[in-house]
Design a protein around this motif. Structure first.
Motif, short mmCIF file in Angstrom:
data_model
loop_
_atom_site.label_atom_id
_atom_site.label_comp_id
_atom_site.label_asym_id
_atom_site.label_seq_id
_atom_site.Cartn_x
_atom_site.Cartn_y
_atom_site.Cartn_z
N UNK A 273 9.47 15.78 1.81
CA UNK A 273 9.85 14.60 1.03
C UNK A 273 11.15 14.06 1.55
N UNK A 274 11.18 12.74 1.74
CA UNK A 274 12.39 12.05 2.20
C UNK A 274 12.69 10.93 1.23
N UNK A 275 13.97 10.68 0.97
CA UNK A 275 14.39 9.61 0.09
C UNK A 275 15.41 8.71 0.76
N UNK A 276 15.37 7.43 0.38
CA UNK A 276 16.31 6.45 0.94
C UNK A 276 16.36 5.23 0.05
N UNK A 277 17.35 4.39 0.30
CA UNK A 277 17.35 3.08 -0.32
C UNK A 277 16.17 2.32 0.26
N UNK A 278 15.52 1.50 -0.53
CA UNK A 278 14.38 0.73 -0.02
C UNK A 278 14.89 -0.29 0.98
N UNK B 14 0.82 -1.21 0.00
CA UNK B 14 0.00 0.00 0.00
C UNK B 14 0.85 1.24 0.00
N UNK B 15 0.27 2.34 -0.49
CA UNK B 15 1.05 3.55 -0.63
C UNK B 15 0.53 4.76 0.09
N UNK B 16 -0.71 4.69 0.63
CA UNK B 16 -1.27 5.87 1.29
C UNK B 16 -1.69 5.49 2.71
N UNK B 17 -1.21 6.28 3.65
CA UNK B 17 -1.48 6.03 5.07
C UNK B 17 -1.97 7.33 5.71
N UNK B 18 -2.82 7.22 6.74
CA UNK B 18 -3.30 8.39 7.46
C UNK B 18 -3.32 8.11 8.95
N UNK B 19 -3.09 9.16 9.73
CA UNK B 19 -3.14 9.07 11.19
C UNK B 19 -3.81 10.33 11.71
N UNK B 20 -4.43 10.25 12.88
CA UNK B 20 -5.09 11.43 13.44
C UNK B 20 -4.09 12.57 13.67
N UNK B 21 -4.61 13.80 13.56
CA UNK B 21 -3.80 14.98 13.87
C UNK B 21 -3.22 14.81 15.27
N UNK B 22 -2.00 15.22 15.45
CA UNK B 22 -1.32 15.05 16.73
C UNK B 22 -0.35 13.88 16.71
N UNK B 23 -0.52 12.97 15.75
CA UNK B 23 0.43 11.87 15.59
C UNK B 23 1.74 12.45 15.07
N UNK B 24 2.84 12.06 15.69
CA UNK B 24 4.15 12.56 15.25
C UNK B 24 4.45 12.05 13.85
N UNK B 25 4.64 12.96 12.88
CA UNK B 25 4.94 12.50 11.52
C UNK B 25 6.36 11.96 11.42
N UNK B 26 6.59 11.01 10.50
CA UNK B 26 7.95 10.49 10.33
C UNK B 26 8.89 11.58 9.81
N UNK B 27 10.17 11.44 10.12
CA UNK B 27 11.17 12.44 9.74
C UNK B 27 12.20 11.89 8.76
N UNK B 28 11.93 10.71 8.20
CA UNK B 28 12.82 10.13 7.20
C UNK B 28 12.03 9.13 6.36
N UNK B 29 12.69 8.48 5.41
CA UNK B 29 12.01 7.54 4.52
C UNK B 29 12.16 6.09 4.96
N UNK B 30 12.97 5.83 5.97
CA UNK B 30 13.26 4.45 6.33
C UNK B 30 12.57 3.95 7.60
N UNK B 31 12.31 4.83 8.55
CA UNK B 31 11.72 4.41 9.83
C UNK B 31 10.29 3.92 9.61
N UNK B 32 9.94 2.81 10.24
CA UNK B 32 8.59 2.27 10.13
C UNK B 32 7.57 3.26 10.69
N UNK B 33 6.40 3.29 10.08
CA UNK B 33 5.34 4.18 10.56
C UNK B 33 4.82 3.67 11.90
N UNK B 34 4.44 4.58 12.78
CA UNK B 34 3.90 4.20 14.08
C UNK B 34 2.51 3.60 13.88
#
Length: 189
Positions: free
Chosen positions: A177-182, A20-40
């Motif tokens: 936008x963040x980029x990384x090796x997959x 999947x390519x689209x994810x959503x979380x409630x406002x107040x959820x800390x957004x990711x700061x890179x392309x590699x860390x797993x989503x909370x």
């Protein structure tokens, strides 16, 4: 001599991850700061989108300032909007329905249609690029501001064409936008 070189390795196509390519979380959820860390865990996968993919548009309006004789001496930006458009095609996915109709309007077996605000969310778009690279677009303050027509036709997936408006976050930014090796070893292009 001009700096820079042509490099065909910098040309890429983008498609969603297999998961999947689209994810959503409630406002107040800390957004990711890179392309590699797993989503909370607060982020929900919003399933398949149509083959039209994801479109990101930035629109600006400007106004010319003219001097007494009529010559333009300055151009100022008067507005800027950033939107993302895509079409959800998992019309039976409760998380998708909550995005389209508002979380309070969706209960098991029931969807209420009304004009109430849908609320703001944190959105993340996960995109696989050529060469086993990954791009993550984070929209920390977004709301669905337009839903297109829904067609019910034999042989065609029921879809919800969405316009997602990105609003400035606490730092005044509408997206990152963040980029990384997959790191997932997902399929390659």
């Amino acid at each position: 001599m001009a700096k820079g070189r042509l490099n065909a390795n910098n040309v890429s196509v983008g498609k969603p991850q297999a998961a999947g390519g689209i994810f959503a979380a409630p406002t107040g959820t800390e957004p990711p700061k890179d392309a590699a860390t797993a989503l909370v865990e607060a982020f929900v996968n919003l399933g398949y989108v149509s083959e039209d993919g994801l479109t990101n548009a930035v629109e600006t309006d400007t106004e010319d300032i003219k001097e007494w004789g009529g010559a333009t001496v300055l151009t100022v930006q008067t507005s800027r909007t950033e939107t993302f458009t895509f079409t959800f095609i998992e019309s039976l996915n409760e998380d998708v329905l909550k995005q389209v109709y508002g979380a309070d309007n969706v209960k098991t077996g029931e969807v209420i249609h009304n004009g109430l605000p849908k609320g703001r969310w944190v959105y993340v778009f996960e995109i696989l690029l050529t060469g086993d690279k990954k791009r993550r677009i984070v929209v920390p303050n977004a709301e669905i501001t337009e839903v297109g027509e829904t067609a019910y036709k034999a042989g065609e997936a029921i879809g919800y064409e969405i316009t997602l408006s990105a609003f400035p976050d606490k730092d005044g930014n509408t997206a990152y936008e963040y980029m990384a090796q997959s790191a997932t070893g997902e399929e390659k292009h």
